[in-house]
Design a protein around this motif. Structure first.
Motif, PDB file in Angstrom:
ATOM      1  N   LYS A   1      -2.833  -7.978  -2.456  1.00  0.00           N
ATOM      2  CA  LYS A   1      -2.865  -8.210  -0.807  1.00  0.00           C
ATOM      3  C   LYS A   1      -3.676  -7.223  -0.240  1.00  0.00           C
ATOM      4  O   LYS A   1      -4.188  -7.670   1.040  1.00  0.00           O
ATOM      5  CB  LYS A   1      -1.416  -7.876  -0.361  1.00  0.00           C
ATOM      6  CG  LYS A   1      -1.109  -8.481   0.859  1.00  0.00           C
ATOM      7  CD  LYS A   1       0.483  -8.759   1.018  1.00  0.00           C
ATOM      8  CE  LYS A   1       0.661  -9.465   2.514  1.00  0.00           C
ATOM      9  NZ  LYS A   1       1.891  -9.489   2.985  1.00  0.00           N
ATOM     10  N   PHE A   2      -4.136  -6.179  -0.762  1.00  0.00           N
ATOM     11  CA  PHE A   2      -5.094  -5.423  -0.166  1.00  0.00           C
ATOM     12  C   PHE A   2      -6.591  -5.947  -0.059  1.00  0.00           C
ATOM     13  O   PHE A   2      -7.103  -5.750   0.620  1.00  0.00           O
ATOM     14  CB  PHE A   2      -5.052  -3.924  -0.997  1.00  0.00           C
ATOM     15  CG  PHE A   2      -5.715  -2.770  -0.246  1.00  0.00           C
ATOM     16  CD1 PHE A   2      -5.302  -2.170   1.000  1.00  0.00           C
ATOM     17  CD2 PHE A   2      -6.941  -2.620  -0.584  1.00  0.00           C
ATOM     18  CE1 PHE A   2      -5.691  -1.110   1.397  1.00  0.00           C
ATOM     19  CE2 PHE A   2      -7.782  -1.514   0.265  1.00  0.00           C
ATOM     20  CZ  PHE A   2      -7.073  -0.751   1.400  1.00  0.00           C
ATOM     21  N   TYR A   3      -6.763  -6.509  -1.654  1.00  0.00           N
ATOM     22  CA  TYR A   3      -8.069  -7.266  -1.585  1.00  0.00           C
ATOM     23  C   TYR A   3      -7.948  -8.383  -0.453  1.00  0.00           C
ATOM     24  O   TYR A   3      -9.083  -8.644   0.117  1.00  0.00           O
ATOM     25  CB  TYR A   3      -8.240  -7.934  -2.895  1.00  0.00           C
ATOM     26  CG  TYR A   3      -8.889  -6.653  -3.997  1.00  0.00           C
ATOM     27  CD1 TYR A   3     -10.066  -6.160  -3.920  1.00  0.00           C
ATOM     28  CD2 TYR A   3      -8.165  -6.385  -4.907  1.00  0.00           C
ATOM     29  CE1 TYR A   3     -10.384  -5.174  -4.769  1.00  0.00           C
ATOM     30  CE2 TYR A   3      -8.409  -5.346  -5.853  1.00  0.00           C
ATOM     31  CZ  TYR A   3      -9.527  -4.852  -5.834  1.00  0.00           C
ATOM     32  OH  TYR A   3     -10.088  -3.935  -6.680  1.00  0.00           O
ATOM     33  N   GLU A   4      -7.113  -9.118  -0.554  1.00  0.00           N
ATOM     34  CA  GLU A   4      -7.098 -10.593   0.224  1.00  0.00           C
ATOM     35  C   GLU A   4      -7.022 -10.034   1.743  1.00  0.00           C
ATOM     36  O   GLU A   4      -7.774 -10.566   2.547  1.00  0.00           O
ATOM     37  CB  GLU A   4      -5.692 -10.890  -0.145  1.00  0.00           C
ATOM     38  CG  GLU A   4      -5.631 -12.368   0.544  1.00  0.00           C
ATOM     39  CD  GLU A   4      -4.205 -13.000   0.385  1.00  0.00           C
ATOM     40  OE1 GLU A   4      -3.759 -12.913  -0.669  1.00  0.00           O
ATOM     41  OE2 GLU A   4      -3.603 -13.468   1.590  1.00  0.00           O
ATOM     42  N   VAL A   5      -6.044  -8.946   2.168  1.00  0.00           N
ATOM     43  CA  VAL A   5      -5.941  -8.696   3.651  1.00  0.00           C
ATOM     44  C   VAL A   5      -7.071  -7.832   4.233  1.00  0.00           C
ATOM     45  O   VAL A   5      -7.515  -7.928   5.373  1.00  0.00           O
ATOM     46  CB  VAL A   5      -4.478  -8.295   3.968  1.00  0.00           C
ATOM     47  CG1 VAL A   5      -4.228  -8.163   5.274  1.00  0.00           C
ATOM     48  CG2 VAL A   5      -3.622  -9.433   3.381  1.00  0.00           C
TER      49      VAL A   5
ATOM     50  N   PRO B   1     -11.810  -9.976   3.927  1.00  0.00           N
ATOM     51  CA  PRO B   1     -12.241 -10.230   5.054  1.00  0.00           C
ATOM     52  C   PRO B   1     -13.184  -9.365   5.803  1.00  0.00           C
ATOM     53  O   PRO B   1     -14.139  -9.641   6.669  1.00  0.00           O
ATOM     54  CB  PRO B   1     -11.229 -10.003   6.132  1.00  0.00           C
ATOM     55  CG  PRO B   1     -10.288 -10.053   5.009  1.00  0.00           C
ATOM     56  CD  PRO B   1     -10.466  -9.520   3.842  1.00  0.00           C
ATOM     57  N   ARG B   2     -13.505  -8.128   5.305  1.00  0.00           N
ATOM     58  CA  ARG B   2     -14.571  -6.859   5.626  1.00  0.00           C
ATOM     59  C   ARG B   2     -15.617  -7.056   4.850  1.00  0.00           C
ATOM     60  O   ARG B   2     -16.562  -6.108   4.903  1.00  0.00           O
ATOM     61  CB  ARG B   2     -13.802  -5.618   5.821  1.00  0.00           C
ATOM     62  CG  ARG B   2     -12.925  -5.545   6.920  1.00  0.00           C
ATOM     63  CD  ARG B   2     -11.932  -4.257   7.014  1.00  0.00           C
ATOM     64  NE  ARG B   2     -11.193  -4.177   7.945  1.00  0.00           N
ATOM     65  CZ  ARG B   2      -9.912  -4.786   7.817  1.00  0.00           C
ATOM     66  NH1 ARG B   2      -9.341  -5.722   6.846  1.00  0.00           N
ATOM     67  NH2 ARG B   2      -9.275  -4.760   8.895  1.00  0.00           N
ATOM     68  N   ARG B   3     -15.606  -8.131   4.056  1.00  0.00           N
ATOM     69  CA  ARG B   3     -16.799  -7.903   2.882  1.00  0.00           C
ATOM     70  C   ARG B   3     -16.973  -6.578   2.175  1.00  0.00           C
ATOM     71  O   ARG B   3     -18.161  -6.199   2.125  1.00  0.00           O
ATOM     72  CB  ARG B   3     -17.997  -8.399   3.497  1.00  0.00           C
ATOM     73  CG  ARG B   3     -17.856  -9.868   4.135  1.00  0.00           C
ATOM     74  CD  ARG B   3     -19.299 -10.332   4.599  1.00  0.00           C
ATOM     75  NE  ARG B   3     -19.187 -11.430   5.574  1.00  0.00           N
ATOM     76  CZ  ARG B   3     -19.007 -12.764   4.898  1.00  0.00           C
ATOM     77  NH1 ARG B   3     -18.775 -12.884   3.686  1.00  0.00           N
ATOM     78  NH2 ARG B   3     -18.650 -13.929   5.779  1.00  0.00           N
ATOM     79  N   MET B   4     -15.821  -5.976   1.751  1.00  0.00           N
ATOM     80  CA  MET B   4     -16.137  -4.499   1.171  1.00  0.00           C
ATOM     81  C   MET B   4     -15.735  -4.859  -0.197  1.00  0.00           C
ATOM     82  O   MET B   4     -14.748  -5.108  -0.445  1.00  0.00           O
ATOM     83  CB  MET B   4     -14.958  -3.554   1.889  1.00  0.00           C
ATOM     84  CG  MET B   4     -15.422  -3.264   3.490  1.00  0.00           C
ATOM     85  SD  MET B   4     -14.123  -2.375   4.127  1.00  0.00           S
ATOM     86  CE  MET B   4     -14.126  -0.840   3.313  1.00  0.00           C
ATOM     87  N   ASN B   5     -16.675  -4.346  -0.979  1.00  0.00           N
ATOM     88  CA  ASN B   5     -16.397  -4.314  -2.436  1.00  0.00           C
ATOM     89  C   ASN B   5     -16.276  -2.912  -3.042  1.00  0.00           C
ATOM     90  O   ASN B   5     -17.110  -2.194  -3.242  1.00  0.00           O
ATOM     91  CB  ASN B   5     -17.820  -4.938  -2.929  1.00  0.00           C
ATOM     92  CG  ASN B   5     -17.616  -5.032  -4.485  1.00  0.00           C
ATOM     93  OD1 ASN B   5     -16.564  -5.173  -4.879  1.00  0.00           O
ATOM     94  ND2 ASN B   5     -18.955  -5.207  -5.101  1.00  0.00           N
TER      95      ASN B   5
END
Ligand code: PMP
Length: 415
Positions: free
Chosen positions: A87-91, A95-99
């Motif tokens: 969920k942390f990756y998805e939400v 969406p912030r394009r943070m890798n």
């Protein structure tokens, strides 16, 4: 009358003292054992984004416990961890394009700061770290040496061992002076300092007086770091997870820190949890190099995953921003109406307050507000700032009630 001091640790290593014993809390309210109700503008020093015993998070937690979900698993993979990470990756990140890779460094804010310092030193092979005037990063020896308040360091005999102190935005009057100071010190060989591994900073200084860095200054600091190969660590332990109006406090500045520290608010329910986000190329830990027994608190992952549901809906962020504007308007009005305060509105989002130009006034205002049923705390090197940290879910109506009490307390203290 209860002797409330018997209800806390006898060892007075903590700083706050509210003269009562609390027994119940729901959303933005707390009750003491005499039945008195308080509006909470303190929110567990910013650890309760969604209020006390938030019904939705509570339901998820009860469901998990009733279903014999694993509470302690140390390094074992669990469904609770998997759900949270997904969920942390998805939400949040996608969406912030943070890798970033997500690390579980331990239960507290201090744990994530310590892990960030260690990884920055390992990645760069350098020792020292820049921290800024009025910074607060924790109470263990490493993080304490980054903390600016000498009173907190002195007793423990903690020198600025690893720390090069630099002026925060506007500490020298304006942004340019602080940036010029940094450039000169870091680039001029005559300064004699060794190139540091990283710079660590809060975008709004929670304990150090609600100084809010300008987005320009943050971008320039990032640029200086990139030019010299110094990693940028954002300590978002207090200002992150929505407190300033966006999930990460640095989002509006458009910067991409190398390492991000989150804690306090991340579990959403006041359960101990912290995260360190690192750029993937910095994941050079060897197994066991940073571990700990309470690294993976599954109950906290359950509430943290549920709390991210709020961030699936953009209106949540907009509501925080509207409430923040409301607070800003009202505080600005108060400092105009009461010039004897010699006040200045500080901070950003739902992390704002009034810096009082008169010694002892902020503390007295907080005491008066407490008697009137609003919990507030002070911030700043001289406790000169009345600091407001209401839960992000507070209603506008209760926000206004609390602000009204603040105004009455100011009137009482000025009379
Ligand atoms: N960093 C910041 C910015 C903080 O505000 C705090 C706590 N006030 C910490 C680190 C340390 O967190 P903890 O108290 O959970 O160790």
């Amino acid at each position: 009358m209860y002797n409330y001091e018997r209800f806390e640790s006898e060892v007075r290593s903590y700083c706050r003292s509210f003269p009562t014993v609390f027994c119940k809390a729901k959303d933005h309210l707390l009750w003491d054992i005499e039945g008195k109700e308080y509006i909470d503008f303190f929110a567990g020093a910013g650890a309760l984004n969604y209020g006390h015993n938030n019904s939705f998070l509570k339901e998820k937690l009860i469901e998990y416990i009733v279903g014999d979900g694993i509470t302690h698993s140390l390094d074992m993979a669990t469904m609770a961890k998997e759900t949270f990470l997904g969920k942390f990756y998805e939400v949040i990140l996608a969406p912030r394009r943070m890798n970033y890779k997500i690390m579980f460094p331990g239960p507290t804010g201090t744990n994530t700061v310590e892990s960030a310092l260690k990884i920055a030193r390992k990645v760069t092979g350098r020792t020292s770290v820049i921290s800024f005037t009025n910074a607060f990063h924790g109470m263990s020896l490493g993080s304490l040496s980054m903390t600016a308040n000498p009173g907190k360091r002195r007793g423990a005999g903690v020198p600025l061992e690893y720390c090069i102190r630099m002026p925060y935005d506007r500490f020298l009057g304006d942004s340019e002076s602080s940036l010029a100071f940094m450039r000169k010190f870091l680039q001029d060989k005559g300064s004699g300092i060794d190139l540091p591994a990283a710079m660590i900073l809060e975008t709004v200084q929670g304990e150090g007086g609600l100084n809010a860095a300008s987005f320009y200054w943050l971008r320039e600091v990032e640029k200086i770091g990139r030019e010299l190969g110094i990693l940028l660590i954002i300590d978002d332990v207090q200002a992150g997870c929505g407190r300033t109006g966006t999930f990460f406090s640095f989002e509006p500045a458009g910067i991409q820190p190398d390492i991000i520290c989150l804690s306090k608010l991340i579990s959403g329910y006041g359960l101990p949890m912290s995260l360190t986000l690192i750029k993937p190329e910095y994941d050079i830990w060897s197994p066991g190099e940073h571990n700990g027994t309470f690294r993976g608190n599954n109950a906290a992952f359950v509430t943290a995953a549920a709390a991210l549901t709020y961030w699936e809906d953009r209106t949540f962020q907009e509501q925080i921003q509207q409430k923040a504007e409301r607070v800003h308007r009202k505080l600005t009005q108060m400092i105009a109406d009461y010039p004897e305060l010699r006040g200045e509105v500080r901070g950003r989002g739902l992390m704002q307050g009034i810096a009082c130009g008169v010694d002892g006034l902020a503390e007295n205002i907080c005491k008066s507000a407490f008697r009137r049923g609003v919990i507030l705390e002070t911030s700043g090197p001289r406790d000169e700032v009345v600091k407001l940290l209401p839960p992000l879910t507070i209603t506008e109506e209760v926000l206004d009630q609390g602000l009204q009490v603040l105004e009455e307390s100011i009137q009482e203290c000025l009379n």
